[in-house]
Design a protein around this motif. Sequence first.
Motif, PDB file in Angstrom:
ATOM      1  N   UNK A  25      -0.791 122.243   5.640  1.00 48.96           N
ATOM      2  CA  UNK A  25      -1.204 122.627   4.290  1.00 48.96           C
ATOM      3  C   UNK A  25      -0.275 121.944   3.294  1.00 48.96           C
ATOM      4  N   UNK A  26      -0.826 121.432   2.218  1.00 49.58           N
ATOM      5  CA  UNK A  26      -0.021 120.763   1.209  1.00 49.58           C
ATOM      6  C   UNK A  26       0.384 119.351   1.600  1.00 49.58           C
ATOM      7  N   UNK A  27      -0.306 118.766   2.576  1.00 52.24           N
ATOM      8  CA  UNK A  27       0.019 117.407   3.021  1.00 52.24           C
ATOM      9  C   UNK A  27       0.045 116.445   1.835  1.00 52.24           C
ATOM     10  N   UNK A  28       1.089 115.648   1.756  1.00 50.16           N
ATOM     11  CA  UNK A  28       1.199 114.575   0.777  1.00 50.16           C
ATOM     12  C   UNK A  28       1.529 113.323   1.563  1.00 50.16           C
ATOM     13  N   UNK A  29       0.740 112.303   1.413  1.00 49.10           N
ATOM     14  CA  UNK A  29       0.977 111.071   2.163  1.00 49.10           C
ATOM     15  C   UNK A  29      -0.138 110.080   1.887  1.00 49.10           C
ATOM     16  N   UNK A  30      -0.435 109.240   2.861  1.00 46.36           N
ATOM     17  CA  UNK A  30      -1.491 108.255   2.682  1.00 46.36           C
ATOM     18  C   UNK A  30      -2.249 108.051   3.979  1.00 46.36           C
ATOM     19  N   UNK A  31      -3.432 107.485   3.842  1.00 42.25           N
ATOM     20  CA  UNK A  31      -4.283 107.132   4.975  1.00 42.25           C
ATOM     21  C   UNK A  31      -4.595 105.655   4.828  1.00 42.25           C
ATOM     22  N   UNK A  32      -4.435 104.916   5.889  1.00 42.98           N
ATOM     23  CA  UNK A  32      -4.763 103.492   5.864  1.00 42.98           C
ATOM     24  C   UNK A  32      -6.008 103.281   6.708  1.00 42.98           C
ATOM     25  N   UNK A  33      -7.025 102.680   6.107  1.00 43.32           N
ATOM     26  CA  UNK A  33      -8.295 102.421   6.784  1.00 43.32           C
ATOM     27  C   UNK A  33      -8.474 100.917   6.893  1.00 43.32           C
ATOM     28  N   UNK A  34      -8.733 100.445   8.096  1.00 47.26           N
ATOM     29  CA  UNK A  34      -9.013  99.022   8.296  1.00 47.26           C
ATOM     30  C   UNK A  34     -10.387  98.894   8.941  1.00 47.26           C
ATOM     31  N   UNK A  35     -11.118  97.854   8.553  1.00 46.37           N
ATOM     32  CA  UNK A  35     -12.462  97.642   9.060  1.00 46.37           C
ATOM     33  C   UNK A  35     -12.823  96.174   8.933  1.00 46.37           C
ATOM     34  N   UNK A  36     -13.557  95.633   9.916  1.00 49.89           N
ATOM     35  CA  UNK A  36     -13.989  94.244   9.796  1.00 49.89           C
ATOM     36  C   UNK A  36     -15.118  94.076   8.776  1.00 49.89           C
ATOM     37  N   UNK A  37     -15.715  95.180   8.332  1.00 42.31           N
ATOM     38  CA  UNK A  37     -16.778  95.135   7.329  1.00 42.31           C
ATOM     39  C   UNK A  37     -16.414  96.064   6.169  1.00 42.31           C
ATOM     40  N   UNK A  38     -17.161  95.956   5.091  1.00 45.90           N
ATOM     41  CA  UNK A  38     -16.903  96.782   3.907  1.00 45.90           C
ATOM     42  C   UNK A  38     -17.106  98.266   4.228  1.00 45.90           C
ATOM     43  N   UNK A  39     -16.263  99.094   3.642  1.00 48.85           N
ATOM     44  CA  UNK A  39     -16.322 100.541   3.833  1.00 48.85           C
ATOM     45  C   UNK A  39     -16.397 101.199   2.467  1.00 48.85           C
ATOM     46  N   UNK A  40     -17.329 102.127   2.302  1.00 47.65           N
ATOM     47  CA  UNK A  40     -17.406 102.897   1.059  1.00 47.65           C
ATOM     48  C   UNK A  40     -16.558 104.151   1.214  1.00 47.65           C
ATOM     49  N   UNK A  41     -15.821 104.505   0.174  1.00 50.60           N
ATOM     50  CA  UNK A  41     -14.920 105.637   0.291  1.00 50.60           C
ATOM     51  C   UNK A  41     -14.865 106.417  -1.005  1.00 50.60           C
ATOM     52  N   UNK A  42     -14.825 107.737  -0.876  1.00 49.07           N
ATOM     53  CA  UNK A  42     -14.629 108.631  -2.007  1.00 49.07           C
ATOM     54  C   UNK A  42     -13.397 109.468  -1.721  1.00 49.07           C
ATOM     55  N   UNK A  43     -12.520 109.577  -2.693  1.00 48.97           N
ATOM     56  CA  UNK A  43     -11.298 110.369  -2.533  1.00 48.97           C
ATOM     57  C   UNK A  43     -11.416 111.597  -3.419  1.00 48.97           C
ATOM     58  N   UNK A  44     -11.220 112.769  -2.816  1.00 46.31           N
ATOM     59  CA  UNK A  44     -11.239 114.017  -3.571  1.00 46.31           C
ATOM     60  C   UNK A  44      -9.839 114.582  -3.621  1.00 46.31           C
ATOM     61  N   UNK A  45      -9.466 115.077  -4.771  1.00 47.35           N
ATOM     62  CA  UNK A  45      -8.143 115.676  -4.955  1.00 47.35           C
ATOM     63  C   UNK A  45      -8.330 117.150  -5.256  1.00 47.35           C
ATOM     64  N   UNK A  46      -7.698 117.990  -4.461  1.00 46.14           N
ATOM     65  CA  UNK A  46      -7.768 119.436  -4.638  1.00 46.14           C
ATOM     66  C   UNK A  46      -6.410 119.918  -5.106  1.00 46.14           C
ATOM     67  N   UNK A  47      -6.410 120.612  -6.246  1.00 47.69           N
ATOM     68  CA  UNK A  47      -5.158 121.093  -6.810  1.00 47.69           C
ATOM     69  C   UNK A  47      -5.325 122.546  -7.226  1.00 47.69           C
ATOM     70  N   UNK A  48      -4.384 123.392  -6.817  1.00 51.78           N
ATOM     71  CA  UNK A  48      -4.405 124.790  -7.223  1.00 51.78           C
ATOM     72  C   UNK A  48      -3.916 124.904  -8.657  1.00 51.78           C
ATOM     73  N   UNK A  49      -4.682 125.618  -9.468  1.00 50.48           N
ATOM     74  CA  UNK A  49      -4.323 125.862 -10.861  1.00 50.48           C
ATOM     75  C   UNK A  49      -4.450 127.361 -11.124  1.00 50.48           C
ATOM     76  N   UNK A  50      -3.912 127.816 -12.248  1.00 52.95           N
ATOM     77  CA  UNK A  50      -3.990 129.253 -12.546  1.00 52.95           C
ATOM     78  C   UNK A  50      -5.465 129.667 -12.626  1.00 52.95           C
TER      79      UNK A  50
END
Length: 67
Positions: A25-50
Amino acid sequence: MQTKTRTFAGHLALLFTEIFDNVADGFVGHVRITSPTAVGMTVLRLENVSGGFQLTSIPPTAFVPSS
């Protein structure tokens, strides 16, 4: 560090925690994706707020290997 290899079998949407095991829980880091062809990617950010949480999409950052 974990490494996963996925074989393309058509469109598949997965969350980070559905691919990797035992993500803290609370992981902070990175993910590296490699592919011989194009990859579509969506990044979602979840943040706890009041009073709840905030979910936003952010652009992925391209990885440029150092020489």
